[in-house]
Design an enzyme around this catalytic site. Structure first.
Site, PDB file in Angstrom:
ATOM      1  N   PHE A  91       0.724  -1.308   0.150  1.00  0.00           N
ATOM      2  CA  PHE A  91      -0.105   0.009   0.126  1.00  0.00           C
ATOM      3  C   PHE A  91       0.864   1.380   0.080  1.00  0.00           C
ATOM      4  CE2 PHE A  91      -2.088   2.828   3.212  1.00  0.00           C
ATOM      5  CZ  PHE A  91      -2.608   3.951   2.265  1.00  0.00           C
ATOM      6  N   ALA A 100       2.887 -11.486   0.017  1.00  0.00           N
ATOM      7  CA  ALA A 100       2.105 -12.053   1.087  1.00  0.00           C
ATOM      8  C   ALA A 100       0.781 -10.966   1.485  1.00  0.00           C
ATOM      9  CB  ALA A 100       2.990 -12.156   2.285  1.00  0.00           C
ATOM     10  N   LEU A 109      10.346  -1.176   3.520  1.00  0.00           N
ATOM     11  CA  LEU A 109       8.776  -0.783   4.044  1.00  0.00           C
ATOM     12  C   LEU A 109       8.377  -2.288   4.173  1.00  0.00           C
ATOM     13  CD1 LEU A 109       9.585   1.729   2.906  1.00  0.00           C
ATOM     14  CD2 LEU A 109       7.576   1.825   1.671  1.00  0.00           C
ATOM     15  N   ILE A 163       2.180  -6.291   9.249  1.00  0.00           N
ATOM     16  CA  ILE A 163       1.574  -5.087   9.752  1.00  0.00           C
ATOM     17  C   ILE A 163       0.358  -5.441  10.494  1.00  0.00           C
ATOM     18  CG2 ILE A 163       2.690  -3.437   8.270  1.00  0.00           C
ATOM     19  CD1 ILE A 163      -0.122  -3.609   6.770  1.00  0.00           C
ATOM     20  N   TYR A 193       3.443  -7.083  17.473  1.00  0.00           N
ATOM     21  CA  TYR A 193       3.880  -6.199  16.172  1.00  0.00           C
ATOM     22  C   TYR A 193       4.538  -5.138  16.757  1.00  0.00           C
ATOM     23  CZ  TYR A 193       3.180  -2.663  12.576  1.00  0.00           C
ATOM     24  OH  TYR A 193       3.286  -1.673  11.710  1.00  0.00           O
ATOM     25  N   ASN A 232      -1.256   6.823  11.474  1.00  0.00           N
ATOM     26  CA  ASN A 232      -2.320   5.978  10.549  1.00  0.00           C
ATOM     27  C   ASN A 232      -2.449   6.415   9.357  1.00  0.00           C
ATOM     28  OD1 ASN A 232      -3.004   5.933  13.736  1.00  0.00           O
ATOM     29  ND2 ASN A 232      -3.401   4.009  12.928  1.00  0.00           N
ATOM     30  N   VAL A 276     -10.299   3.438   7.416  1.00  0.00           N
ATOM     31  CA  VAL A 276     -10.940   4.544   6.613  1.00  0.00           C
ATOM     32  C   VAL A 276     -11.242   3.403   5.489  1.00  0.00           C
ATOM     33  CG1 VAL A 276     -10.588   6.306   4.944  1.00  0.00           C
ATOM     34  CG2 VAL A 276      -9.849   6.392   7.321  1.00  0.00           C
ATOM     35  N   ARG A 296      -7.356   8.604  16.118  1.00  0.00           N
ATOM     36  CA  ARG A 296      -6.452   8.447  15.412  1.00  0.00           C
ATOM     37  C   ARG A 296      -6.109   9.822  14.689  1.00  0.00           C
ATOM     38  NH1 ARG A 296      -5.949   5.021  18.552  1.00  0.00           N
ATOM     39  NH2 ARG A 296      -6.015   2.819  18.040  1.00  0.00           N
TER      40      ARG A 296
END
Length: 321
Positions: free
Chosen positions: A11, A34, A79, A83, A147, A176, A191, A214
């Site tokens: 993303f 993945a 990156l 997550i 995480y 976020n 969102v 957030r």
């Protein structure tokens, strides 16, 4: 420059790749797919600066060594990661291996060639905002999920390579992030999930009482921040935040997205022990050193995200016909 982007089909990754290509950089992308798709980079397939898109897992150490043997990189944006907070609670080993061990393997290759590395961390490493000025880089951290724990461990390894070896490194902690190309299912962001449900005529489900807040950062603003952090030498050995400096409660967000067109339900929280009640970013460091400020308002960002999600519905409908 020759630039490697790990997780470049993801993303945020695909937006970072897009910005680098726009800047005329030569870009190599690796991803194990993945949690992403090669389709995310389809827009750039004919770009002369995109050197390679390789399906590869960072934990495959031999392939990683071979990649660095074949190409001399100037800069690496790291990156790639697991997550999902709930996944890390259910299966902490996978998250630790993907987020900490794989980072170590990459650091070793960057050290051999003295390649600068920008490490993508997360605002989830912080404890809640302690005052109205928001969370800054010296605010307390709290590994409330495996995480967050894996990211803190990886951050410390990355910074240790700066202090022990003089390797130029930057740890970035975006808040976020949302926008086009984010998943709209369980691994997506709030969102994208809310917009998807509204467009489908399904309820917007809020975990807990919805008072948690957030700081929502539009993905193009986030990508600009990440790229600029790599370009600057002033942040070497530093941690730096990115956000908007404004937070919104999940209840308010649901009302904004729903606009009265979808029911809003409150449901039991799946991981209340890992919830951070208030996330509000203080991004003064990024503003001062990088001259970076967010440009896209929450209203504009939601509109752009909704338009993109709607377009994916049309593409799916055309593919069925």
């Amino acid at each position: 420059m020759n630039i490697l982007v790990t997780g470049g089909t993801g993303f945020i990754g695909r937006w970072v790749v897009g910005r680098l290509l726009k800047d005329g950089q030569k870009v190599w992308v690796i991803d194990n797919l993945a949690n992403s798709s090669l389709d995310n980079l389809k827009e750039y397939s004919g770009n002369e600066h995109l050197q390679m898109v390789k399906i590869m897992d960072l934990k495959d150490r031999e392939s990683l060594i071979e990649l660095f043997r074949e190409t001399t990189f100037d800069l690496c944006y790291h990156l790639a990661a697991s997550i999902n907070v709930q996944d890390s609670i259910d299966d902490p080993e996978t998250t630790f291996n993907n987020d900490t061990i794989a980072t170590f393997y990459l650091l070793e290759e960057c050290r051999k060639q003295h390649v600068k590395i920008v490490f993508m961390s997360t605002c989830m490493v912080y404890a809640r905002a302690s005052d109205e000025h928001g969370i800054h880089e010296q605010s307390p951290i709290k590994p409330a999920s495996p995480y967050a724990g894996a990211k803190i461990a990886a951050e410390n390894m990355v910074l240790s390579y700066f202090f022990a070896y003089g390797l130029p490194v930057v740890v970035v902690r975006p808040f976020n992030t949302y926008g086009p190309y984010q998943k709209t299912g369980g691994e997506g962001g709030v969102v994208a999930i809310f917009i998807h449900n509204k467009l489908k005529g399904e309820p917007l489900n809020i975990y807990g009482d919805g008072t948690q807040s957030r700081d929502l950062l539009f993905v193009e603003d986030c990508a600009d921040f990440v790229v600029e952090a790599g370009y600057s030498d002033q942040l070497n050995g530093e941690i730096v935040n990115a956000g908007t400096g404004k937070d919104i409660s999940i209840n308010q967000l649901a009302e904004l997205i729903s606009a009265g067109k979808a029911p809003i339900h409150h449901i039991p929280h799946i991981h209340p022990q890992s919830e951070i009640q208030k996330l509000l970013c203080n991004y003064q460091k990024a503003e001062k050193i990088l001259s970076w400020t967010p440009k896209v308002t929450i209203e504009e960002g939601i509109k752009r995200t909704e338009n993109w999600i709607q377009s994916t519905f049309h593409r799916k409908d055309r593919s069925k016909s």
